[in-house]
Design a protein around this motif. Structure first.
Motif, mmCIF file in Angstrom:
data_model
loop_
_atom_site.group_PDB
_atom_site.id
_atom_site.type_symbol
_atom_site.label_atom_id
_atom_site.label_comp_id
_atom_site.label_asym_id
_atom_site.label_seq_id
_atom_site.Cartn_x
_atom_site.Cartn_y
_atom_site.Cartn_z
ATOM 1 N N SER A 12 9.207 59.383 88.672
ATOM 2 C CA SER A 12 9.887 60.736 86.998
ATOM 3 C C SER A 12 11.436 61.003 87.719
ATOM 4 O O SER A 12 11.221 61.996 88.429
ATOM 5 C CB SER A 12 9.320 61.400 87.779
ATOM 6 O OG SER A 12 9.775 62.235 86.051
ATOM 7 N N LYS A 21 11.935 77.492 89.697
ATOM 8 C CA LYS A 21 11.229 77.586 91.210
ATOM 9 C C LYS A 21 10.368 79.527 90.335
ATOM 10 O O LYS A 21 9.972 80.316 90.845
ATOM 11 C CB LYS A 21 11.713 78.476 92.102
ATOM 12 C CG LYS A 21 12.942 77.739 93.122
ATOM 13 C CD LYS A 21 11.268 76.750 93.273
ATOM 14 C CE LYS A 21 11.714 76.100 95.255
ATOM 15 N NZ LYS A 21 10.305 75.210 95.649
ATOM 16 N N TYR A 45 3.361 65.348 80.228
ATOM 17 C CA TYR A 45 4.071 64.420 80.384
ATOM 18 C C TYR A 45 3.735 63.327 78.733
ATOM 19 O O TYR A 45 2.722 63.208 78.756
ATOM 20 C CB TYR A 45 4.072 63.635 81.156
ATOM 21 C CG TYR A 45 4.332 63.901 82.425
ATOM 22 C CD1 TYR A 45 3.812 64.531 83.286
ATOM 23 C CD2 TYR A 45 5.527 62.862 83.164
ATOM 24 C CE1 TYR A 45 4.559 65.490 84.864
ATOM 25 C CE2 TYR A 45 6.350 62.988 84.304
ATOM 26 C CZ TYR A 45 5.531 63.904 84.924
ATOM 27 O OH TYR A 45 5.800 64.393 86.319
HETATM 28 N N1 THG Z 1 10.175 66.899 87.210
HETATM 29 C C1 THG Z 1 10.006 65.135 86.479
HETATM 30 N N2 THG Z 1 11.438 64.148 86.447
HETATM 31 C C2 THG Z 1 12.068 64.853 87.355
HETATM 32 C C3 THG Z 1 12.708 66.539 87.052
HETATM 33 C C4 THG Z 1 11.711 67.790 87.539
HETATM 34 N N3 THG Z 1 12.646 63.375 87.650
HETATM 35 C C5 THG Z 1 14.556 64.085 87.870
HETATM 36 C C6 THG Z 1 14.611 65.219 88.724
HETATM 37 N N4 THG Z 1 13.660 67.196 88.526
HETATM 38 C C7 THG Z 1 14.746 65.746 90.371
HETATM 39 N N5 THG Z 1 14.405 66.443 91.299
HETATM 40 C C8 THG Z 1 13.559 67.154 91.892
HETATM 41 C C9 THG Z 1 14.717 68.405 92.459
HETATM 42 C C10 THG Z 1 13.460 69.030 93.166
HETATM 43 C C11 THG Z 1 11.764 69.458 93.044
HETATM 44 C C12 THG Z 1 11.856 68.383 91.557
HETATM 45 C C13 THG Z 1 12.668 67.394 91.207
HETATM 46 C C14 THG Z 1 11.513 70.694 93.203
HETATM 47 N N6 THG Z 1 11.471 71.101 94.585
HETATM 48 C C15 THG Z 1 10.570 71.633 95.508
HETATM 49 C C16 THG Z 1 11.789 72.381 96.126
HETATM 50 O O1 THG Z 1 12.851 71.894 96.701
HETATM 51 O O2 THG Z 1 11.527 73.117 96.055
HETATM 52 C C17 THG Z 1 9.068 71.846 95.709
HETATM 53 C C18 THG Z 1 9.351 70.263 96.485
HETATM 54 C C19 THG Z 1 7.929 70.106 96.865
HETATM 55 O O3 THG Z 1 7.811 71.028 97.916
HETATM 56 O O4 THG Z 1 7.650 68.439 97.082
HETATM 57 O O5 THG Z 1 10.757 70.791 92.294
HETATM 58 O O6 THG Z 1 11.716 68.325 87.544
HETATM 59 N N7 THG Z 1 8.990 65.210 86.163
#
Ligand code: THG
Length: 367
Positions: A120, A197, A204
């Motif tokens: 994704s 956060k 989906y």
């Molecule tokens: N949802 C889905 N696809 C995506 C995103 C999404 N694709 C593009 C983009 N977002 C991808 N980037 C991220 C960046 C951060 C996180 C999720 C997608 C995220 N990070 C948390 C953190 O950094 O604290 C937790 C990560 C973890 O603990 O593993 O959530 O939003 N479908």
């Protein structure tokens, strides 16, 4: 009234019509698709995300599907993170890197079956990348873009809304885990995830003809919780320290520089793209790091089209990669990508279009 001229290069998501009907006022382009960004009240949309529940068209998070006997092998080759313990029904955040160890995308990987994965993706052409590497490595895997479009419900009340629609089982879904199911006959996968956060889920959609119907099911179900339309909120994601690959990174940025080290496993096999470069970078010492920047001033002064230089004693030490007014901190805040020897606590100057502005470096996340 927002209008957009559809064409074959910039694709609207299946939720676009519903977003327009709900008063969409601004949009951007992401992954060569239309990304809704505002419904005309950015501050109201922000507080709804912080205190309530917000509904987002994030169909721009395209899915790249790997299917076939070598799907798992290719997923691992593309991901400098150990996937051996990734279970069916689990998602993992991964920093895709090129052969130099530069981050090129940061998708969530979903494992749907031993021979079926979705990346994704964030904003770059992973389908071309995955296809080229699979062919060069002679792998038996089919790469495609399936008919799958995420919609996000984010905020502290999102769980109540999703449980109201799908049942209380969603409350026990762990972070990034998902389940395939149906909502009024519409095929979906439901995951605890989302680019904030504040907590929430992503639905989906697996039938692009049902976007408006699915949007309206959640819009109706969310009324008792005062749901409203929104979009990934820059103030919230900056306060929360979420990286935007392509925005906060340049063509030299490795995962260590932008706080993604915990998603890199240097012991993965040598055939993983970029892993040898990442080991070298780590051994030689990481040259930059990402810190928070709190700027002086009491009126919103966002970043324009350019990153801005961060200086100490008149010397450039890095760049400000975003800047946004924080409604909770009541200050302009942003991320700095600066030399490793410049520590949190340092007083700096940001070279802005209207002149120099004093600022202080802090650890991320801000909140
Ligand atoms: N949802 C889905 N696809 C995506 C995103 C999404 N694709 C593009 C983009 N977002 C991808 N980037 C991220 C960046 C951060 C996180 C999720 C997608 C995220 N990070 C948390 C953190 O950094 O604290 C937790 C990560 C973890 O603990 O593993 O959530 O939003 N479908």
């Amino acid at each position: 009234m927002f209008s957009f001229q559809p064409n074959t290069r910039i694709r609207p998501s299946p939720f676009f019509q519903a977003a327009v009907a709900d008063g969409l006022k601004m949009a951007n382009v992401y992954n060569r698709m239309v990304m809704p960004t505002s419904y005309g009240d950015p501050e109201g949309e922000y507080w709804r995300l912080i205190n309530g529940v917000s509904q987002w068209d994030v169909g721009v998070e395209r899915q790249i599907q790997l299917k076939g006997p070598d799907a798992g092998k290719l997923a691992q080759i593309l991901s400098p993170r150990d996937l051996t313990k990734c279970a069916v029904g689990q998602g993992k955040y991964v920093a895709l890197c090129n052969h130099r160890g530069t981050i090129i995308n940061d998708p969530i990987l979903l494992k749907l079956a031993d021979d079926l994965y979705w990346f994704s993706i964030a904003d770059s052409d992973v389908e071309l990348w995955a296809g080229a590497i699979a062919a060069e490595r002679g792998l038996n895997v089919e790469i495609s873009e399936p008919d799958v479009s995420p919609m996000a419900l984010q905020g502290p009340k999102a769980e109540d809304v999703v449980a109201h629609v799908l049942g209380d089982w969603v409350r026990s879904l762990k972070y990034f885990w998902f389940r395939e199911t149906e909502i009024e006959g519409i095929p979906v996968a439901v995951q605890r995830s989302g680019w904030s956060k504040q907590g929430g889920f992503e639905i989906y959609l697996r039938d692009g003809t049902k976007g408006t119907q699915l949007w309206n099911i959640f819009k109706e179900a969310g009324k008792p919780w005062d749901i409203g339309p929104g979009a990934p909120a820059t103030p919230e994601r900056v306060e929360s320290g979420l990286v935007s690959v392509g925005g906060d990174t340049d063509d030299m940025t490795n995962p260590f520089e932008v706080r993604l080290e915990k998603y890199v496993d240097l012991y993965v096999p040598d055939d993983v793209v970029g892993i040898k470069a990442l080991r070298c970078i780590k051994a030689e010492g990481v040259k930059r790091h990402q810190l928070g920047v709190i700027l002086e001033g009491d009126t919103p002064a966002p970043l324009g089209m350019q990153r801005e230089e961060i200086q100490v004693n008149g010397k450039s030490v890095g760049m400000l990669t975003n800047c946004v007014w924080s409604y909770r901190m009541k200050a302009n805040i942003g991320f700095g990508l600066v030399q490793s020897d410049i520590a949190a606590g340092t007083e700096v100057t940001v070279s802005r279009a209207k002149g120099p502005v004093s600022a202080r470096l802090v650890e991320l996340p801000f909140l």
